[in-house]
Write a protein that holds these residues in place. Structure first.
Motif, PDB file in Angstrom:
ATOM      1  N   HIS A  29      84.514  46.904  40.902  1.00  0.00           N
ATOM      2  CA  HIS A  29      84.719  47.214  42.321  1.00  0.00           C
ATOM      3  C   HIS A  29      85.368  45.990  42.963  1.00  0.00           C
ATOM      4  O   HIS A  29      84.748  44.932  43.036  1.00  0.00           O
ATOM      5  CB  HIS A  29      83.385  47.492  43.029  1.00  0.00           C
ATOM      6  CG  HIS A  29      82.632  48.666  42.487  1.00  0.00           C
ATOM      7  ND1 HIS A  29      82.917  49.968  42.828  1.00  0.00           N
ATOM      8  CD2 HIS A  29      81.600  48.732  41.612  1.00  0.00           C
ATOM      9  CE1 HIS A  29      82.094  50.777  42.200  1.00  0.00           C
ATOM     10  NE2 HIS A  29      81.282  50.047  41.452  1.00  0.00           N
ATOM     11  N   ALA A  45      77.962  44.539  49.258  1.00  0.00           N
ATOM     12  CA  ALA A  45      77.334  45.848  49.448  1.00  0.00           C
ATOM     13  C   ALA A  45      78.098  46.668  50.492  1.00  0.00           C
ATOM     14  O   ALA A  45      78.388  47.843  50.274  1.00  0.00           O
ATOM     15  CB  ALA A  45      75.871  45.673  49.853  1.00  0.00           C
ATOM     16  N   THR A  48      81.748  47.642  49.165  1.00  0.00           N
ATOM     17  CA  THR A  48      81.802  48.591  48.050  1.00  0.00           C
ATOM     18  C   THR A  48      81.090  49.895  48.366  1.00  0.00           C
ATOM     19  O   THR A  48      81.239  50.871  47.632  1.00  0.00           O
ATOM     20  CB  THR A  48      81.166  47.979  46.776  1.00  0.00           C
ATOM     21  OG1 THR A  48      79.796  47.657  47.048  1.00  0.00           O
ATOM     22  CG2 THR A  48      81.922  46.760  46.306  1.00  0.00           C
ATOM     23  N   VAL A  50      77.935  50.356  48.177  1.00  0.00           N
ATOM     24  CA  VAL A  50      76.782  50.474  47.287  1.00  0.00           C
ATOM     25  C   VAL A  50      75.552  49.969  48.038  1.00  0.00           C
ATOM     26  O   VAL A  50      75.614  48.952  48.730  1.00  0.00           O
ATOM     27  CB  VAL A  50      77.001  49.661  45.981  1.00  0.00           C
ATOM     28  CG1 VAL A  50      75.770  49.710  45.092  1.00  0.00           C
ATOM     29  CG2 VAL A  50      78.225  50.181  45.233  1.00  0.00           C
ATOM     30  N   SER A  51      74.450  50.671  47.894  1.00  0.00           N
ATOM     31  CA  SER A  51      73.211  50.310  48.578  1.00  0.00           C
ATOM     32  C   SER A  51      72.804  48.871  48.240  1.00  0.00           C
ATOM     33  O   SER A  51      72.862  48.461  47.081  1.00  0.00           O
ATOM     34  CB  SER A  51      72.097  51.266  48.142  1.00  0.00           C
ATOM     35  OG  SER A  51      70.859  50.838  48.643  1.00  0.00           O
ATOM     36  N   ARG A  54      70.868  47.958  45.209  1.00  0.00           N
ATOM     37  CA  ARG A  54      71.534  48.067  43.895  1.00  0.00           C
ATOM     38  C   ARG A  54      72.579  46.978  43.680  1.00  0.00           C
ATOM     39  O   ARG A  54      73.149  46.882  42.599  1.00  0.00           O
ATOM     40  CB  ARG A  54      72.206  49.432  43.751  1.00  0.00           C
ATOM     41  CG  ARG A  54      71.224  50.556  43.495  1.00  0.00           C
ATOM     42  CD  ARG A  54      71.910  51.886  43.166  1.00  0.00           C
ATOM     43  NE  ARG A  54      73.006  51.734  42.246  1.00  0.00           N
ATOM     44  CZ  ARG A  54      74.265  52.166  42.497  1.00  0.00           C
ATOM     45  NH1 ARG A  54      74.586  52.735  43.621  1.00  0.00           N
ATOM     46  NH2 ARG A  54      75.209  52.003  41.579  1.00  0.00           N
ATOM     47  N   VAL A  55      72.849  46.182  44.711  1.00  0.00           N
ATOM     48  CA  VAL A  55      73.783  45.063  44.570  1.00  0.00           C
ATOM     49  C   VAL A  55      72.924  43.800  44.410  1.00  0.00           C
ATOM     50  O   VAL A  55      72.096  43.495  45.255  1.00  0.00           O
ATOM     51  CB  VAL A  55      74.718  44.932  45.785  1.00  0.00           C
ATOM     52  CG1 VAL A  55      75.627  43.713  45.638  1.00  0.00           C
ATOM     53  CG2 VAL A  55      75.554  46.201  45.957  1.00  0.00           C
ATOM     54  N   HIS A 131      66.922  51.493  38.649  1.00  0.00           N
ATOM     55  CA  HIS A 131      68.258  52.034  38.912  1.00  0.00           C
ATOM     56  C   HIS A 131      69.000  52.340  37.616  1.00  0.00           C
ATOM     57  O   HIS A 131      68.849  51.630  36.631  1.00  0.00           O
ATOM     58  CB  HIS A 131      69.080  51.032  39.729  1.00  0.00           C
ATOM     59  CG  HIS A 131      68.404  50.623  41.002  1.00  0.00           C
ATOM     60  ND1 HIS A 131      68.271  51.464  42.081  1.00  0.00           N
ATOM     61  CD2 HIS A 131      67.808  49.460  41.350  1.00  0.00           C
ATOM     62  CE1 HIS A 131      67.628  50.839  43.048  1.00  0.00           C
ATOM     63  NE2 HIS A 131      67.330  49.619  42.631  1.00  0.00           N
ATOM     64  N   CYS A 135      75.021  46.464  40.571  1.00  0.00           N
ATOM     65  CA  CYS A 135      76.254  45.684  40.683  1.00  0.00           C
ATOM     66  C   CYS A 135      75.904  44.202  40.725  1.00  0.00           C
ATOM     67  O   CYS A 135      74.941  43.808  41.380  1.00  0.00           O
ATOM     68  CB  CYS A 135      77.010  46.050  41.958  1.00  0.00           C
ATOM     69  SG  CYS A 135      77.688  47.711  41.957  1.00  0.00           S
ATOM     70  N   GLU A 146      79.799  46.965  38.018  1.00  0.00           N
ATOM     71  CA  GLU A 146      78.655  47.881  37.994  1.00  0.00           C
ATOM     72  C   GLU A 146      78.356  48.233  36.546  1.00  0.00           C
ATOM     73  O   GLU A 146      79.250  48.619  35.797  1.00  0.00           O
ATOM     74  CB  GLU A 146      78.988  49.146  38.794  1.00  0.00           C
ATOM     75  CG  GLU A 146      77.851  50.124  38.891  1.00  0.00           C
ATOM     76  CD  GLU A 146      78.169  51.312  39.784  1.00  0.00           C
ATOM     77  OE1 GLU A 146      77.346  52.244  39.821  1.00  0.00           O
ATOM     78  OE2 GLU A 146      79.233  51.310  40.451  1.00  0.00           O
TER      79      GLU A 146
END
Length: 165
Positions: A29, A45, A48, A50-51, A54-55, A131, A135, A146
């Motif tokens: 990403h 975050a 991208t 992404v939550s 999750r980063v 998860h 990332c 990721e």
């Protein structure tokens, strides 16, 4: 997620080169880094989509004189005492940024847990296991990779422990 080919490997960062060499499936990403943003991880975050849970950010700490990598969600903070306990240490502090850069071969805000110049003990926050993918920095500001947390743990030989708060 797309597996990168050897052709793409030659133009990558040490992190993506290591992933490709290991045959790991991953997605890159890329985004335009804003030098005025107050947080590299939060910027990643946001940029991208992404939550933030999750980063994960890569931090380098000094545990009893040994540089140690901590990988924790950008949505939280590193618990230095928990990090020290995870590697059997007692004293812990954040590493000098210049030393972290020289040792890993990456610049602050772009330190990846993968493809570092010198292999350091690594601890991945236990929340990563919840998860399918997470990332982490791909080795430069504005570039995230990721991948499955199991792949990250295997490649870095990371200990999985609750080091975030």
């Amino acid at each position: 997620m797309a597996k990168k080919s050897k052709k793409q490997q030659s133009g990558g960062t040490p992190a993506t080169v290591a992933l490709t060499a290991a045959g790991v499936t991953y997605t890159v990403h890329a985004y335009e880094h804003d030098p005025s943003h107050p947080s590299y991880g939060e910027e990643a975050a946001e940029a991208t989509g992404v939550s933030p849970d999750r980063v994960f950010k890569t931090l380098v700490a000094d545990i009893d004189g040994t540089l140690t990598v901590a990988v924790v969600p950008v949505a939280g903070r590193l618990d230095l005492k928990a990090l020290a306990a995870a590697v059997g240490g007692k004293r812990s502090a954040m590493a000098d940024p210049a030393l972290a850069e020289r040792t890993t071969g990456y610049v602050r805000g772009g330190i990846s847990p993968l493809g570092q110049r010198k292999k350091l003990p690594t601890v991945l926050d236990a929340s990563a296991a919840a998860h399918t993918t997470i990332c982490v920095s791909a080795g430069r500001r504005g570039l995230e990779v990721e991948l499955a947390p199991e792949d990250l743990q295997k490649l870095t030989e990371a200990v999985l422990a609750p080091i975030g708060r």
